[in-house]
Design a protein around this motif. Structure first.
Motif, short mmCIF file in Angstrom:
data_model
loop_
_atom_site.label_atom_id
_atom_site.label_comp_id
_atom_site.label_asym_id
_atom_site.label_seq_id
_atom_site.Cartn_x
_atom_site.Cartn_y
_atom_site.Cartn_z
N VAL A 196 30.71 40.75 45.37
CA VAL A 196 31.85 41.15 44.56
C VAL A 196 31.67 40.50 43.20
N ILE A 197 32.06 41.20 42.14
CA ILE A 197 31.95 40.61 40.81
C ILE A 197 33.35 40.39 40.25
N ILE A 198 33.54 39.23 39.59
CA ILE A 198 34.80 38.87 38.97
C ILE A 198 34.51 38.56 37.50
N ASP A 199 35.11 39.33 36.60
CA ASP A 199 34.89 39.15 35.17
C ASP A 199 36.20 38.78 34.51
N ILE A 200 36.27 37.57 33.94
CA ILE A 200 37.49 37.12 33.26
C ILE A 200 37.32 37.32 31.76
N GLY A 201 38.05 38.27 31.24
CA GLY A 201 37.99 38.56 29.82
C GLY A 201 39.16 37.95 29.08
N GLY A 202 39.34 38.35 27.84
CA GLY A 202 40.44 37.81 27.06
C GLY A 202 41.77 38.42 27.45
N GLY A 203 41.76 39.72 27.77
CA GLY A 203 43.01 40.41 28.06
C GLY A 203 43.33 40.56 29.52
N ASN A 204 42.30 40.60 30.37
CA ASN A 204 42.54 40.80 31.80
C ASN A 204 41.36 40.29 32.62
N THR A 205 41.51 40.39 33.92
CA THR A 205 40.43 40.06 34.86
C THR A 205 40.14 41.32 35.65
N LYS A 206 38.86 41.68 35.74
CA LYS A 206 38.51 42.89 36.50
C LYS A 206 37.25 42.62 37.30
N GLY A 207 36.99 43.48 38.24
CA GLY A 207 35.81 43.32 39.08
C GLY A 207 35.78 44.40 40.13
N GLY A 208 35.04 44.12 41.19
CA GLY A 208 34.96 45.11 42.26
C GLY A 208 33.72 44.91 43.11
N TYR A 209 33.51 45.86 43.99
CA TYR A 209 32.38 45.78 44.91
C TYR A 209 31.97 47.20 45.30
N ALA A 210 30.80 47.30 45.90
CA ALA A 210 30.29 48.60 46.35
C ALA A 210 30.26 48.64 47.88
N LYS A 211 30.48 49.83 48.40
CA LYS A 211 30.44 50.05 49.84
C LYS A 211 29.67 51.34 50.11
N PHE A 237 31.97 52.69 44.54
CA PHE A 237 32.51 51.50 43.90
C PHE A 237 34.02 51.42 44.06
N PHE A 238 34.51 50.22 44.40
CA PHE A 238 35.94 49.98 44.55
C PHE A 238 36.38 48.91 43.55
N PRO A 239 37.16 49.27 42.54
CA PRO A 239 37.57 48.31 41.50
C PRO A 239 38.75 47.45 41.91
N ILE A 240 38.82 46.26 41.34
CA ILE A 240 39.99 45.39 41.49
C ILE A 240 40.31 44.86 40.09
N SER A 241 41.57 44.57 39.83
CA SER A 241 41.93 44.07 38.50
C SER A 241 43.25 43.31 38.54
N CYS A 242 43.43 42.48 37.52
CA CYS A 242 44.64 41.66 37.37
C CYS A 242 44.92 41.54 35.88
N ASP A 243 46.17 41.71 35.48
CA ASP A 243 46.52 41.70 34.06
C ASP A 243 46.69 40.29 33.50
N LEU A 244 45.75 39.42 33.82
CA LEU A 244 45.73 38.08 33.27
C LEU A 244 44.33 37.79 32.73
N GLY A 245 44.27 37.41 31.47
CA GLY A 245 43.00 37.04 30.85
C GLY A 245 43.22 35.78 30.02
N THR A 246 42.16 35.27 29.41
CA THR A 246 42.26 34.01 28.68
C THR A 246 43.27 34.08 27.54
N VAL A 247 43.20 35.13 26.74
CA VAL A 247 44.11 35.25 25.60
C VAL A 247 45.54 35.51 26.06
N THR A 248 45.71 36.45 26.98
CA THR A 248 47.07 36.81 27.43
C THR A 248 47.74 35.64 28.15
N LEU A 249 46.98 34.88 28.95
CA LEU A 249 47.56 33.73 29.64
C LEU A 249 47.92 32.63 28.64
N THR A 250 47.04 32.38 27.68
CA THR A 250 47.32 31.36 26.67
C THR A 250 48.61 31.68 25.91
#
Length: 352
Positions: A155-170, A178-191
């Motif tokens: 699984v890959i987890i990428d933390i960007g400035g605006g959000n966190t996204k990632g996913g895995y393959a099956k 590919f199955f994506p996952i995401s969260c609306d928290l990133g370095t800039v938005t959290l700060t």
């Protein structure tokens, strides 16, 4: 005999020129604008060299954390940077206009006025930029950041400035899906979110408010993984994005040489503690270390604290994280852009 040799050399040069071609990519991200020049040898085989890669630290997502919109002054700054680098690719690198792609990351896409950014770039470059969805961005990240042999176990987890996204393959019916996952928290938005809670604006107050917010962060990341339960079962976790780059660089003091480097979860906990309680250690180290200097020029202390808390929490909530292998993906900053340039160069239709 000499004439034959000259002819052979000329044919070789012409043959290489017919295949090798320069492509340019400009990505407008939450924390900065990234430029990539690719020397593509063969589109069918996906063989290329990253001829140049550079970043201009123009933050554009600060306004999203305030009222959900990009600030006009940030749009204007981003437009100027994009225009200057677009002209640089045309004149200095002599890249054909059709081979230059301009995109905005999914973190920027969280804003409710992205049309203003699109219009500004169109006005300056006569190019229509695409706002990449988090699911497509993560899919391209997986393809560019994980060795093919590990696709199905990672699984890959990428933390960007605006959000966190990632996913895995099956594998389904013989094909990798590919199955994506995401969260609306990133370095800039959290700060920005934590800054809004602070009255005195001190580091101590920032850390206190962030600590109080940790339960909400954990719930956000738990929901991200629970939405795709199989994401928690993968034996390999690949981390990428600015937070991962900052962690690796400040903890090792060197630039990663390998595309994939195994790291330890405990080291992530340690670097977060240093950012909060002994930041001067980074400052002192950076005085004689160019790579560390790059990190501190990109992130101020509050942003580093936010970045490392995001990185730690995004991994902490994964069951049995201590028994999984964690890898820093060196090409995370350009992997999805490289994939995007290749697909568009081939005329592949993007699916969001």
């Amino acid at each position: 005999m000499k004439e034959k040799i000259y002819i052979l050399i000329a044919c070789f040069i012409l043959s290489y020129s017919a295949q090798a071609q320069l492509y340019g990519g400009i990505e407008i991200g939450s924390k900065g604008i990234k430029m990539t020049v690719l020397d593509v040898e063969n589109l069918k085989r996906n063989t290329y060299d990253v001829k140049e890669f550079w970043t201009e630290n123009v933050g554009i997502a600060a306004g999203i954390g305030i009222d959900g919109a990009l600030l006009q002054e940030d749009i204007d700054k981003a437009g100027a940077v994009v225009y200057n680098n677009y002209k640089k690719m045309l004149s200095e690198y002599r890249i054909e206009d059709k081979n230059i792609f301009i995109v905005a990351s999914s973190g920027v896409g969280l804003a409710n006025n992205t049309n203003d950014l699109v219009a500004k770039i169109k006005e300056l470059t006569n190019k229509k930029i695409e706002i990449i969805s988090s699911s497509l961005e993560a899919k391209l990240l997986l393809r560019g950041c994980i060795p093919p042999k590990n696709y199905l176990s990672s699984v890959i987890i990428d933390i960007g400035g605006g959000n966190t996204k990632g996913g895995y393959a099956k594998e389904i019916n013989g094909s990798s899906v590919f199955f994506p996952i995401s969260c609306d928290l990133g370095t800039v938005t959290l700060t920005e979110l934590i800054n809004k809670k602070c009255k005195q604006k001190t580091i101590f107050e920032f850390s206190e408010n962030l600590f109080d917010y940790l339960p909400s962060m954990r719930e956000s990341f738990k929901k991200m993984y629970i939405s795709r339960p199989e994401s928690q079962e993968k034996s390999n976790v690949y981390i990428s994005g600015g937070a991962a780059w900052a962690f690796y660089t400040l903890s090792t003091g060197v630039k990663a040489e390998e595309n994939f480097t195994q790291v330890q979860y405990d080291d992530i906990l340690a670097i977060r503690t240093i950012a909060e309680n002994n930041y001067q250690r980074f400052v002192t180290g950076a005085e004689s270390n160019v790579e560390m200097q790059k990190v501190l020029k990109t992130y101020q202390q509050k942003s580093l604290i936010a970045a490392f808390n995001l990185l730690e929490t995004s991994l902490e909530v994964i069951p049995n994280i201590q028994n999984k292998k964690i890898y820093f993906a060196k090409q995370g900053q350009i992997a999805w852009l490289v994939s995007y340039v290749f697909d568009n160069a081939k005329g592949v239709k993007q699916i969001n």
